[in-house]
Design an enzyme around this catalytic site. Structure first.
Site: not given
Length: 279
Positions: A61, A50
């Site tokens: 995040d 990723e």
């Protein structure tokens, strides 16, 4: 390309083990070091990569990935450079699937059609765009699918039976099960609850289920991998990069190797996951 992703998961199913899916932030702490990390990941045991697209407002995040994005942006990373990184990687590796992960805004600014054309040219196999719900499939998901680029969706503990079919409808490649609510980098979830959730999602799809959020060690990877088709590790890798840097966020001689060492350990956990499940 959907074929590369499908082949990787099919091969791992034959081997009887889950995939190790490794996330890192493109351009952190700089382009060259980040590219060196990317090139080293498969040999260290990563099955799927990723590739994070840095963005100035990464709402989903945790602090570690936010800081990684800031370091990358400060070092001059752009979406063009992130695509270039994938293109460089592909010169030496045609087998490892690459999934670009991030937010819609940089793609929208770049231009959706141009981005998808360039992503395909760079050898990108899939996209995870965390702020595009199924209701917005026309924006990016369906155009990506037309180009044979997987569009991977996130399911969470709060994705109920009514919502799940909508989440899965245009998903391809794999399903990313976010095993806890909240921001990335949270504590490890209960493996028995993860196993139950994986089973619930599998009742609705034949796609592989990859589980992430909170996996930091080989033991974590082993426990989660006992039920999942893939174990996603991101924050631990990003933290390892950060720990290796100088005080002014520059790479050191140890930066790449420290990530390799971490990933090798995680890979050992994934490789024994099915043995743990059988005992």
């Amino acid at each position: 390309m959907t074929q590369r992703m499908d082949k990787r998961f099919a091969d791992l199913k034959e081997e009887g083990r889950p995939a190790l899916v490794t996330y890192f932030m493109g351009g952190d702490p700089d382009f060259e070091t980040s590219l060196a990390i990317m090139k080293a990941l498969p040999q260290a045991g990563a099955d799927v990569i990723e590739l994070g697209m840095p963005f100035s407002d990464p709402m989903a995040d945790g602090p570690a990935i936010q800081m990684a994005g800031q370091r990358a942006l400060k070092a001059g990373q752009t979406l063009v450079k992130t695509l270039d990184m994938a293109r460089e990687f592909r010169k030496g590796d045609q087998a490892t699937p690459i999934v670009m992960m991030g937010y819609y805004n940089p793609i929208y600014v770049y231009g959706v059609e141009k981005f998808l054309d360039d992503a395909l040219d760079a050898g990108i196999d899939g996209l995870i765009v965390v702020d595009l719900p199924p209701e917005m499939d026309d924006e990016l998901c369906l155009p990506a699918r037309k180009r044979d680029i997987n569009f991977i969706r996130l399911a969470t503990p709060t994705t109920d039976e009514k919502r799940l079919p909508m989440v899965l409808q245009n998903t391809s490649g794999f399903v990313y099960y976010v095993s806890m609510n909240g921001i990335t980098g949270s504590a490890l979830p209960d493996p028995s609850k993860v196993a139950g959730a994986v089973g619930r999602i599998k009742a609705h799809t034949d796609l592989p289920i990859c589980v992430g959020f909170g996996v930091k060690t080989a033991e974590h990877a082993r426990l989660i991998g006992a039920s999942a088709d893939g174990v996603v590790v991101g924050t631990a890798i990003v933290n390892q990069v950060a720990l290796s840097l100088t005080k002014d966020d520059k790479a050191t001689a140890d930066t790449v190797q420290s990530v390799v060492t971490l990933v090798r350990g995680l890979a050992s956990g994934v490789q024994t996951a099915r043995l743990a499940a059988a005992q």
